[in-house]
Design a protein around this motif. Structure first.
Motif, PDB file in Angstrom:
ATOM      1  N   LEU A 224      14.179  -2.939  -1.742  1.00 21.98           N
ATOM      2  CA  LEU A 224      12.872  -3.026  -2.417  1.00 21.98           C
ATOM      3  C   LEU A 224      12.905  -4.005  -3.579  1.00 21.98           C
ATOM      4  CD1 LEU A 224      11.431   0.618  -2.470  1.00 21.98           C
ATOM      5  CD2 LEU A 224      10.791  -1.311  -1.025  1.00 21.98           C
ATOM      6  N   ARG A 225      14.064  -4.144  -4.199  1.00 25.03           N
ATOM      7  CA  ARG A 225      14.163  -5.112  -5.305  1.00 25.03           C
ATOM      8  C   ARG A 225      14.020  -6.541  -4.793  1.00 25.03           C
ATOM      9  NH1 ARG A 225      18.197  -1.470  -7.271  1.00 25.03           N
ATOM     10  NH2 ARG A 225      19.962  -2.799  -6.658  1.00 25.03           N
ATOM     11  N   HIS A 226      14.237  -6.750  -3.468  1.00 29.15           N
ATOM     12  CA  HIS A 226      14.121  -8.088  -2.898  1.00 29.15           C
ATOM     13  C   HIS A 226      12.833  -8.257  -2.119  1.00 29.15           C
ATOM     14  CE1 HIS A 226      18.426  -7.693  -3.677  1.00 29.15           C
ATOM     15  NE2 HIS A 226      18.443  -9.010  -3.766  1.00 29.15           N
TER      16      HIS A 226
ATOM     17  N   TRP B  31      14.224  -8.737   4.596  1.00 27.30           N
ATOM     18  CA  TRP B  31      14.781 -10.087   4.485  1.00 27.30           C
ATOM     19  C   TRP B  31      14.441 -10.942   5.702  1.00 27.30           C
ATOM     20  CZ3 TRP B  31      17.887  -5.877   2.903  1.00 27.30           C
ATOM     21  CH2 TRP B  31      18.222  -5.867   1.539  1.00 27.30           C
ATOM     22  N   ILE B  32      14.618 -10.337   6.914  1.00 28.86           N
ATOM     23  CA  ILE B  32      14.355 -11.085   8.148  1.00 28.86           C
ATOM     24  C   ILE B  32      12.983 -10.646   8.659  1.00 28.86           C
ATOM     25  CG2 ILE B  32      15.273 -11.759  10.397  1.00 28.86           C
ATOM     26  CD1 ILE B  32      17.907 -10.405   9.560  1.00 28.86           C
ATOM     27  N   VAL B  33      11.926 -11.287   8.176  1.00 27.51           N
ATOM     28  CA  VAL B  33      10.579 -10.830   8.478  1.00 27.51           C
ATOM     29  C   VAL B  33      10.255 -10.974   9.969  1.00 27.51           C
ATOM     30  CG1 VAL B  33       8.143 -11.131   7.938  1.00 27.51           C
ATOM     31  CG2 VAL B  33       9.850 -11.374   6.139  1.00 27.51           C
ATOM     32  N   LYS B  34      10.782 -12.069  10.600  1.00 23.09           N
ATOM     33  CA  LYS B  34      10.477 -12.274  12.025  1.00 23.09           C
ATOM     34  C   LYS B  34      11.444 -11.474  12.893  1.00 23.09           C
ATOM     35  CE  LYS B  34       7.903 -16.513  11.852  1.00 23.09           C
ATOM     36  NZ  LYS B  34       7.735 -17.896  12.147  1.00 23.09           N
TER      37      LYS B  34
ATOM     38  N   TRP C 277       0.838  -1.194   0.000  1.00 20.91           N
ATOM     39  CA  TRP C 277       0.000   0.000   0.000  1.00 20.91           C
ATOM     40  C   TRP C 277       0.880   1.254   0.000  1.00 20.91           C
ATOM     41  CZ3 TRP C 277      -0.554   3.504   4.175  1.00 20.91           C
ATOM     42  CH2 TRP C 277      -1.628   4.407   4.072  1.00 20.91           C
ATOM     43  N   VAL C 278       1.967   1.205   0.792  1.00 20.56           N
ATOM     44  CA  VAL C 278       2.902   2.338   0.849  1.00 20.56           C
ATOM     45  C   VAL C 278       3.556   2.546  -0.506  1.00 20.56           C
ATOM     46  CG1 VAL C 278       5.057   3.161   1.899  1.00 20.56           C
ATOM     47  CG2 VAL C 278       3.333   2.050   3.317  1.00 20.56           C
ATOM     48  N   LEU C 279       3.939   1.447  -1.152  1.00 18.13           N
ATOM     49  CA  LEU C 279       4.655   1.545  -2.429  1.00 18.13           C
ATOM     50  C   LEU C 279       3.782   2.106  -3.553  1.00 18.13           C
ATOM     51  CD1 LEU C 279       6.664  -1.809  -2.324  1.00 18.13           C
ATOM     52  CD2 LEU C 279       7.545   0.494  -2.005  1.00 18.13           C
TER      53      LEU C 279
END
Lengths: 263, 279
Positions: free
Chosen positions: A255-257, A174-177, A99-101
């Motif tokens: 953002l590319r990842h 990358w590290i979502v948790k 949504w932000v993007l």
């Protein structure tokens, strides 16, 4: 374009202020608690320095000037940026970052500035009071150039601190948790509660040229205490520009990842 | 008769129930192990900073607040270890569960909420200790020139283990009693923050109590917080004679009984007004 972003930021500030004033009790309690924490840190500094006198050329009054600067910077950081840094992991986990993007604004700007903790802004007078109390016990008051240099270096310190903090929270792509990413900056920032001179020489080099904590408190306060120089001012400006550029490059790389959490 | 032999006694069933909770919570906490690294940095970095400040402050001084530089550095090393290993932080989750109604799901389950959180926090401390051990060893190595580990007798070692367990239990009861105030007050973040500050001050978390002025130490003598960190710390530093060890443990136990009773009282009264909106 600058006017557009300033108008947008003013809208963010109005919105956050209105929300904060709906919960006036909570607002007042938060201010009180913060002032209690500030007073306790001041007491600790007082107790330690009453026992030992000066430490590596820093007296109790010099420490008040430094701590007052620390309080101002801390409130600026946690007030203007803190709520966004704490929220960022939830953007990634819940897919809100999509949504932000899609917003027609710079995404780094939106992610970093949307929410403001107005409590922190109202705590700024405490920092000014502590700083003023320390300056009142100095041999002489700082001149206009020293005060302007202090302000410029504090702003540079703010931008450097923001860049480092934002790069840390960007790691959650990358590290979502890593929902405590917003808190990762705090233990590192606390190093600036004391002047760099108390740390070993190698540590001072690290904190000046690699992770520039020096510009948070030690270097700006140097100007107020009559120990500043033009080289430090120039180096602070260059370092702030470099770290801002680095944080932006790292953000675009991240953002590319980014893999969206929603469909 | 066969069915009676197959059915474990009630206490065994209770133990298996809470052991299963501990294992599940351990697995859950491991999934968020990256977070633990941040919380461990929260404990280690400020201590490392204070240790460097004290090294600068001592200069050529022999003693400050009755402590040598070695004792001061060792003190902070032990404080860091205790912050990582025996400091629960469940009060925020508990207060939020009450405020937002999530507590209801625990009330309908056959578990006692206090013991549920106690078991979860024990698993969390074990995981934090495991993750924090390398950082702690690194801290000890970096300051090895100053760290002076005292020789412990068997009695002191056992006493220290008991004191640490009692400290953990004391903190569980304190923080639970405070968190249960959320039954009456919507937002108690300020109360929790203020308590943590006062507790850390008078427990010796920031500086040894000997650094505080006399009037503050007199106030601290009436509070239970010195029995949380300061007593086990002095025990670890070899400053508590064996003769005073049992008296100290009894003090801790007495405060634990009082705080457990308080937590239970507040919980029982709170449940009467709990409305469980949301959840």
């Amino acid at each position: 374009m600058l006017r557009r972003y300033l108008r947008l930021y003013a809208a963010f500030v109005r919105n956050c202020l209105m929300r904060a004033l709906e919960y006036r009790g909570q607002f007042l309690v938060a201010m009180l608690v913060y002032n209690v924490w500030t007073a306790s840190s001041l007491l600790l500094i007082t107790f330690v320095f009453q026992q030992v006198g000066a430490v590596r050329g820093w007296s109790q009054w010099d420490m008040y000037v430094l701590y007052g600067t620390y309080v101002l910077l801390e409130n600026a950081l946690y007030g203007l940026l803190g709520p966004n840094m704490w929220r960022f992991n939830s953007y990634v986990r819940n897919g809100t970052l999509d949504w932000v993007l899609t917003k027609p604004v710079n995404t780094q700007f939106f992610s970093s500035t949307r929410y403001i903790d107005t409590n922190a802004v109202f705590n700024l007078p405490v920092g000014c009071a502590v700083l003023g109390y320390g300056l009142a016990h100095q041999p002489h008051w700082p001149g206009l150039f020293d005060v302007m240099a202090w302000a410029i270096v504090v702003v540079c310190g703010f931008l450097i601190a923001y860049s480092i903090w934002f790069m840390i929270v960007t790691l959650t792509i990358w590290i979502v948790k890593l929902d405590a990413a917003g808190a990762a900056f705090e233990p590192f920032f606390q190093i600036a509660k004391f002047p760099l001179d108390v740390y070993p020489k190698r540590f001072q080099m690290l904190l000046t040229f690699v992770l520039p904590v020096a510009f948070f408190t030690t270097v700006p306060v140097g100007f107020l205490l009559g120990r500043g120089d033009a080289f430090s001012l120039g180096y602070a400006l260059l370092t702030a520009a470099a770290f801002l550029t680095l944080s932006n490059r790292f953000w675009n790389f991240a953002l590319r990842h980014y893999g969206s959490a929603s469909s | 008769m066969t069915a009676a032999l197959r059915t474990p006694p009630a206490i065994a069933r209770q133990f298996r129930k809470y052991a299963a909770i501990a294992v599940i919570d351990w697995q859950n906490e491991l999934a968020y192990r990256a977070n633990s690294l941040i919380w461990i940095a929260w404990s280690i970095l400020p201590s490392a900073t204070m240790m460097l400040v004290w090294i600068a402050a001592y200069g050529r001084r022999e003693r400050i607040g009755g402590m040598t530089l070695s004792e001061m550095i060792t003190y902070y090393l032990f404080v860091t270890a205790m912050t990582i290993a025996i400091t629960p932080n469940h009060e925020w989750e508990t207060a939020m569960a009450i405020r937002e109604g999530h507590l209801t799901q625990y009330l309908v389950k056959p578990v006692d909420y206090f013991w549920f959180k106690a078991v979860c926090e024990t698993a969390y401390q074990a995981m934090k200790t495991m993750m924090g051990l390398p950082g702690l060893l690194l801290l000890a190595w970096l300051f090895r020139e100053f760290v002076q580990l005292p020789r412990w007798s068997l009695v002191t070692g056992l006493g220290l283990a008991a004191a640490c367990a009692l400290s953990f239990a004391l903190l569980m009861c304190f923080k639970s009693a405070l968190a249960y105030l959320a039954f009456w007050f919507g937002e108690i973040g300020g109360v929790l923050e203020s308590f943590n500050l006062v507790m850390m001050f008078f427990a010796g978390r920031f500086v040894p109590l000997t650094i505080l002025p006399d009037w503050m130490r007199s106030v601290g003598d009436w509070l239970p917080f010195q029995w949380i960190y300061s007593f086990p710390l002095n025990l670890a530093l070899g400053k508590v004679p064996d003769g005073q060890l049992v008296a100290g443990l009894l003090h801790q136990f007495a405060w634990l009984v009082a705080m457990y009773a308080l937590a239970r009282f507040v919980w029982n009264r709170g449940l009467r007004v709990y409305e469980g909106f949301g959840g």
